[in-house]
Design a protein around this motif. Structure first.
Motif, PDB file in Angstrom:
ATOM      1  N   TYR A   1       2.795  37.670 -17.379  1.00  0.00           N
ATOM      2  CA  TYR A   1       2.859  38.057 -16.003  1.00  0.00           C
ATOM      3  C   TYR A   1       3.269  39.348 -15.519  1.00  0.00           C
ATOM      4  O   TYR A   1       2.310  39.866 -14.696  1.00  0.00           O
ATOM      5  CB  TYR A   1       3.493  37.077 -15.155  1.00  0.00           C
ATOM      6  CG  TYR A   1       3.398  35.519 -15.365  1.00  0.00           C
ATOM      7  CD1 TYR A   1       2.523  35.067 -14.720  1.00  0.00           C
ATOM      8  CD2 TYR A   1       4.254  34.951 -16.274  1.00  0.00           C
ATOM      9  CE1 TYR A   1       2.019  33.694 -14.915  1.00  0.00           C
ATOM     10  CE2 TYR A   1       4.017  33.585 -16.562  1.00  0.00           C
ATOM     11  CZ  TYR A   1       2.819  33.005 -15.952  1.00  0.00           C
ATOM     12  OH  TYR A   1       2.491  31.635 -16.212  1.00  0.00           O
TER      13      TYR A   1
ATOM     14  N   LYS B   1       0.350  33.411 -20.527  1.00  0.00           N
ATOM     15  CA  LYS B   1       1.745  33.090 -19.928  1.00  0.00           C
ATOM     16  C   LYS B   1       2.396  34.557 -19.875  1.00  0.00           C
ATOM     17  O   LYS B   1       3.427  34.861 -19.826  1.00  0.00           O
ATOM     18  CB  LYS B   1       2.742  32.252 -20.268  1.00  0.00           C
ATOM     19  CG  LYS B   1       2.260  30.888 -20.521  1.00  0.00           C
ATOM     20  CD  LYS B   1       1.816  30.441 -19.372  1.00  0.00           C
ATOM     21  CE  LYS B   1       1.354  28.839 -19.337  1.00  0.00           C
ATOM     22  NZ  LYS B   1       0.203  28.312 -18.908  1.00  0.00           N
TER      23      LYS B   1
ATOM     24  N   CYS C   1      -6.878  39.328 -15.700  1.00  0.00           N
ATOM     25  CA  CYS C   1      -5.398  38.869 -15.694  1.00  0.00           C
ATOM     26  C   CYS C   1      -5.343  37.454 -15.418  1.00  0.00           C
ATOM     27  O   CYS C   1      -4.238  36.955 -15.917  1.00  0.00           O
ATOM     28  CB  CYS C   1      -5.098  39.781 -14.362  1.00  0.00           C
ATOM     29  SG  CYS C   1      -5.212  41.457 -14.363  1.00  0.00           S
ATOM     30  N   ARG C   2      -6.244  36.682 -14.661  1.00  0.00           N
ATOM     31  CA  ARG C   2      -6.247  35.365 -14.734  1.00  0.00           C
ATOM     32  C   ARG C   2      -5.866  34.559 -15.990  1.00  0.00           C
ATOM     33  O   ARG C   2      -5.234  33.935 -16.407  1.00  0.00           O
ATOM     34  CB  ARG C   2      -7.483  34.741 -14.092  1.00  0.00           C
ATOM     35  CG  ARG C   2      -7.519  34.742 -12.491  1.00  0.00           C
ATOM     36  CD  ARG C   2      -8.478  33.934 -11.856  1.00  0.00           C
ATOM     37  NE  ARG C   2      -8.820  34.373 -10.815  1.00  0.00           N
ATOM     38  CZ  ARG C   2      -9.824  34.475 -10.185  1.00  0.00           C
ATOM     39  NH1 ARG C   2     -11.043  34.137 -10.870  1.00  0.00           N
ATOM     40  NH2 ARG C   2     -10.164  34.455  -8.818  1.00  0.00           N
TER      41      ARG C   2
ATOM     42  N   GLU D   1      -2.355  35.395 -17.549  1.00  0.00           N
ATOM     43  CA  GLU D   1      -1.439  34.421 -16.739  1.00  0.00           C
ATOM     44  C   GLU D   1      -1.513  32.998 -17.336  1.00  0.00           C
ATOM     45  O   GLU D   1      -0.727  32.408 -17.545  1.00  0.00           O
ATOM     46  CB  GLU D   1      -1.608  34.625 -15.385  1.00  0.00           C
ATOM     47  CG  GLU D   1      -1.007  35.980 -15.048  1.00  0.00           C
ATOM     48  CD  GLU D   1      -1.319  36.218 -13.436  1.00  0.00           C
ATOM     49  OE1 GLU D   1      -1.767  35.307 -12.509  1.00  0.00           O
ATOM     50  OE2 GLU D   1      -0.840  37.222 -12.903  1.00  0.00           O
TER      51      GLU D   1
ATOM     52  N   SER E   1       0.234  41.937 -16.895  1.00  0.00           N
ATOM     53  CA  SER E   1      -1.195  41.604 -16.072  1.00  0.00           C
ATOM     54  C   SER E   1      -1.180  41.996 -14.634  1.00  0.00           C
ATOM     55  O   SER E   1      -2.043  42.451 -13.899  1.00  0.00           O
ATOM     56  CB  SER E   1      -1.503  40.105 -16.210  1.00  0.00           C
ATOM     57  OG  SER E   1      -0.114  39.422 -15.464  1.00  0.00           O
ATOM     58  N   ARG E   2       0.120  41.786 -13.774  1.00  0.00           N
ATOM     59  CA  ARG E   2       0.242  42.456 -12.467  1.00  0.00           C
ATOM     60  C   ARG E   2       0.002  44.020 -12.472  1.00  0.00           C
ATOM     61  O   ARG E   2      -0.717  44.418 -11.609  1.00  0.00           O
ATOM     62  CB  ARG E   2       1.627  41.938 -11.803  1.00  0.00           C
ATOM     63  CG  ARG E   2       1.686  40.795 -11.441  1.00  0.00           C
ATOM     64  CD  ARG E   2       1.092  40.385 -10.433  1.00  0.00           C
ATOM     65  NE  ARG E   2       0.770  38.808 -10.267  1.00  0.00           N
ATOM     66  CZ  ARG E   2      -0.377  38.378  -9.918  1.00  0.00           C
ATOM     67  NH1 ARG E   2      -0.961  39.053  -8.926  1.00  0.00           N
ATOM     68  NH2 ARG E   2      -0.536  36.961  -9.890  1.00  0.00           N
TER      69      ARG E   2
END
Length: 100
Positions: A26, A24, A16-17, A20, A29-30
């Motif tokens: 978000y 880019k 996820c890092r 993001e 990934s959340r």
């Protein structure tokens, strides 16, 4: 199960890092972060279950989160946000957890 789910959660956090920071991305990934880390949390909760039924219920929710996590990983791969090598690597971690 406790150690494997924790290790998997760490891999999800790192993925996820990456998503993001490098892509880019978000929203997906959340979603992945929530479901992928919930698995281990639910397994730990199950250890403190108030009854056998509570234990089974918590583990069944963990299984649902695992299926949701697999969906997000598949979607990220099919939408070309993660490459084949990363996809196969994280999928093999999930499969080891399911089969071990």
């Amino acid at each position: 199960m406790k150690e494997l789910s924790f290790g998997f959660a760490l891999r999800v956090v790192k993925l996820c890092r990456f998503l993001e920071k490098e892509k880019k991305e978000y929203v997906l990934s959340r979603q992945l972060l929530k479901s992928g880390t919930a698995i281990g949390a639910l397994i730990r909760e199950a250890q403190q279950a108030e009854s056998r039924a509570d234990f089974i219920h918590k583990l069944s929710i963990a299984l649902k989160e695992a299926h949701e996590t697999e969906y997000w990983i598949d979607l990220l791969y099919q939408s070309q946000l993660i490459e084949k090598k990363g996809y196969e690597s994280i999928k093999s971690t999930k499969n080891r957890r399911d089969n071990g």
